[in-house]
Scaffold this motif. Structure first.
Motif, PDB file in Angstrom:
ATOM      1  N   THR A 131       0.875  -1.185   0.000  1.00  0.00           N
ATOM      2  CA  THR A 131       0.000   0.000   0.000  1.00  0.00           C
ATOM      3  C   THR A 131       0.901   1.219   0.000  1.00  0.00           C
ATOM      4  O   THR A 131       1.861   1.306   0.769  1.00  0.00           O
ATOM      5  N   ASN A 132       0.606   2.150  -0.906  1.00  0.00           N
ATOM      6  CA  ASN A 132       1.387   3.373  -1.009  1.00  0.00           C
ATOM      7  C   ASN A 132       0.587   4.525  -0.424  1.00  0.00           C
ATOM      8  O   ASN A 132      -0.552   4.750  -0.796  1.00  0.00           O
ATOM      9  N   VAL A 133       1.182   5.262   0.478  1.00  0.00           N
ATOM     10  CA  VAL A 133       0.533   6.412   1.090  1.00  0.00           C
ATOM     11  C   VAL A 133       1.394   7.633   0.789  1.00  0.00           C
ATOM     12  O   VAL A 133       2.565   7.688   1.174  1.00  0.00           O
ATOM     13  N   TYR A 134       0.831   8.586   0.084  1.00  0.00           N
ATOM     14  CA  TYR A 134       1.558   9.811  -0.243  1.00  0.00           C
ATOM     15  C   TYR A 134       0.945  10.950   0.552  1.00  0.00           C
ATOM     16  O   TYR A 134      -0.269  11.107   0.621  1.00  0.00           O
ATOM     17  N   GLN A 135       1.787  11.799   1.141  1.00  0.00           N
ATOM     18  CA  GLN A 135       1.298  12.954   1.877  1.00  0.00           C
ATOM     19  C   GLN A 135       2.007  14.191   1.331  1.00  0.00           C
ATOM     20  O   GLN A 135       3.160  14.138   0.955  1.00  0.00           O
ATOM     21  N   GLY A 136       1.320  15.298   1.309  1.00  0.00           N
ATOM     22  CA  GLY A 136       1.898  16.552   0.870  1.00  0.00           C
ATOM     23  C   GLY A 136       1.360  16.967  -0.483  1.00  0.00           C
ATOM     24  O   GLY A 136       0.645  16.240  -1.162  1.00  0.00           O
ATOM     25  N   SER A 137       1.713  18.212  -0.863  1.00  0.00           N
ATOM     26  CA  SER A 137       1.211  18.750  -2.134  1.00  0.00           C
ATOM     27  C   SER A 137       2.146  18.331  -3.256  1.00  0.00           C
ATOM     28  O   SER A 137       3.337  18.142  -3.066  1.00  0.00           O
ATOM     29  N   VAL A 138       1.590  18.225  -4.449  1.00  0.00           N
ATOM     30  CA  VAL A 138       2.348  17.828  -5.627  1.00  0.00           C
ATOM     31  C   VAL A 138       2.468  19.038  -6.530  1.00  0.00           C
ATOM     32  O   VAL A 138       1.482  19.700  -6.835  1.00  0.00           O
ATOM     33  N   VAL A 139       3.667  19.362  -6.984  1.00  0.00           N
ATOM     34  CA  VAL A 139       3.906  20.495  -7.867  1.00  0.00           C
ATOM     35  C   VAL A 139       4.524  19.945  -9.147  1.00  0.00           C
ATOM     36  O   VAL A 139       5.514  19.215  -9.108  1.00  0.00           O
ATOM     37  N   GLN A 140       3.944  20.337 -10.282  1.00  0.00           N
ATOM     38  CA  GLN A 140       4.473  19.883 -11.560  1.00  0.00           C
ATOM     39  C   GLN A 140       5.000  21.093 -12.307  1.00  0.00           C
ATOM     40  O   GLN A 140       4.276  22.049 -12.519  1.00  0.00           O
ATOM     41  N   ARG A 141       6.263  21.044 -12.701  1.00  0.00           N
ATOM     42  CA  ARG A 141       6.883  22.164 -13.419  1.00  0.00           C
ATOM     43  C   ARG A 141       7.223  21.708 -14.821  1.00  0.00           C
ATOM     44  O   ARG A 141       7.874  20.680 -14.996  1.00  0.00           O
ATOM     45  N   THR A 142       6.825  22.480 -15.779  1.00  0.00           N
ATOM     46  CA  THR A 142       7.045  22.091 -17.171  1.00  0.00           C
ATOM     47  C   THR A 142       7.842  23.120 -17.952  1.00  0.00           C
ATOM     48  O   THR A 142       8.025  22.959 -19.151  1.00  0.00           O
ATOM     49  N   GLU A 143       8.305  24.218 -17.316  1.00  0.00           N
ATOM     50  CA  GLU A 143       9.068  25.220 -18.059  1.00  0.00           C
ATOM     51  C   GLU A 143      10.491  24.727 -18.290  1.00  0.00           C
ATOM     52  O   GLU A 143      11.096  24.125 -17.417  1.00  0.00           O
ATOM     53  N   ARG A 154      23.159  24.211 -22.617  1.00  0.00           N
ATOM     54  CA  ARG A 154      22.669  23.662 -21.363  1.00  0.00           C
ATOM     55  C   ARG A 154      21.157  23.825 -21.307  1.00  0.00           C
ATOM     56  O   ARG A 154      20.621  24.873 -21.644  1.00  0.00           O
ATOM     57  N   SER A 155      20.518  22.807 -20.830  1.00  0.00           N
ATOM     58  CA  SER A 155      19.059  22.881 -20.643  1.00  0.00           C
ATOM     59  C   SER A 155      18.781  22.634 -19.169  1.00  0.00           C
ATOM     60  O   SER A 155      19.296  21.682 -18.577  1.00  0.00           O
ATOM     61  N   GLN A 156      17.931  23.513 -18.589  1.00  0.00           N
ATOM     62  CA  GLN A 156      17.587  23.352 -17.184  1.00  0.00           C
ATOM     63  C   GLN A 156      16.090  23.422 -17.042  1.00  0.00           C
ATOM     64  O   GLN A 156      15.415  24.229 -17.686  1.00  0.00           O
ATOM     65  N   ALA A 157      15.575  22.608 -16.169  1.00  0.00           N
ATOM     66  CA  ALA A 157      14.141  22.670 -15.874  1.00  0.00           C
ATOM     67  C   ALA A 157      13.901  23.873 -14.966  1.00  0.00           C
ATOM     68  O   ALA A 157      14.768  24.253 -14.177  1.00  0.00           O
ATOM     69  N   GLY A 158      12.747  24.494 -15.080  1.00  0.00           N
ATOM     70  CA  GLY A 158      12.419  25.676 -14.274  1.00  0.00           C
ATOM     71  C   GLY A 158      12.395  25.340 -12.782  1.00  0.00           C
ATOM     72  O   GLY A 158      12.063  24.254 -12.370  1.00  0.00           O
ATOM     73  N   ARG A 159      12.736  26.341 -11.998  1.00  0.00           N
ATOM     74  CA  ARG A 159      12.771  26.126 -10.562  1.00  0.00           C
ATOM     75  C   ARG A 159      11.628  26.786  -9.886  1.00  0.00           C
ATOM     76  O   ARG A 159      11.121  27.746 -10.012  1.00  0.00           O
TER      77      ARG A 159
END
Length: 159
Positions: A131-143, A154-159
């Motif tokens: 059983t997987n229990v996840y707690q906390g908010s999820v943030v998805q960054r696509t920039e 160089r390529s960097q994902a947005g912070r």
């Protein structure tokens, strides 16, 4: 004393003769002198080769060298035995038939099947109780930020 077999020695004569023989056998002797060098004074021919001179060889082999020699013979004999055994096994394997291979492989295949079945059962038993229990908010960054300088980029994902 009498040495004639018709007249055997008396007890005292036998005792005296035994004492004499033992004393003679174990009497201390002076060690023999061993030369440490040799000078050959034989005449040398004026012209031509010198004739050969006998040179006695009285070397004694050290105990460790004799041990190494015996061990080498033993190892050689053992390796020869292993080689003969391997040859016999390989001769037997070179005349293998399909029926012989199946007869030899069947027990191993059965053991492999049982091991695979046990592994699959254990794997399913573990995955069923996960059983997987996840707690906390999820943030998805696509920039994606890209900077190109010279040859490298160089390529960097947005912070």
């Amino acid at each position: 004393m009498t040495t004639d077999p018709k007249y055997p020695l008396t007890e005292s004569e036998a005792s005296a003769e035994a004492y004499r023989l033992i004393h003679e056998a174990y009497r201390p002797q002076a060690p023999a002198l061993v030369p440490t060098s040799f000078r050959d004074d034989s005449p040398v021919p004026v012209i031509g080769d010198t004739p050969p001179v006998p040179q006695p060889d009285s070397r004694i082999v050290p105990q460790w060298a004799a041990g190494v020699a015996v061990a080498s013979v033993g190892v050689g004999a053992g390796v020869t035995g292993l080689g003969c055994g391997a040859w016999l096994v390989l001769q037997g394997l070179s005349s293998v038939t399909l029926l012989g291979v199946l007869a030899i492989a069947a027990p191993f295949a059965g053991i492999a099947m049982v091991a695979t079945a046990i592994g699959a059962a254990v794997s399913r038993a573990r995955s069923a109780s996960t059983t997987n229990v996840y707690q906390g908010s999820v943030v998805q960054r696509t920039e994606i930020t890209s900077t190109a300088r010279g040859v490298l980029s160089r390529s960097q994902a947005g912070r």
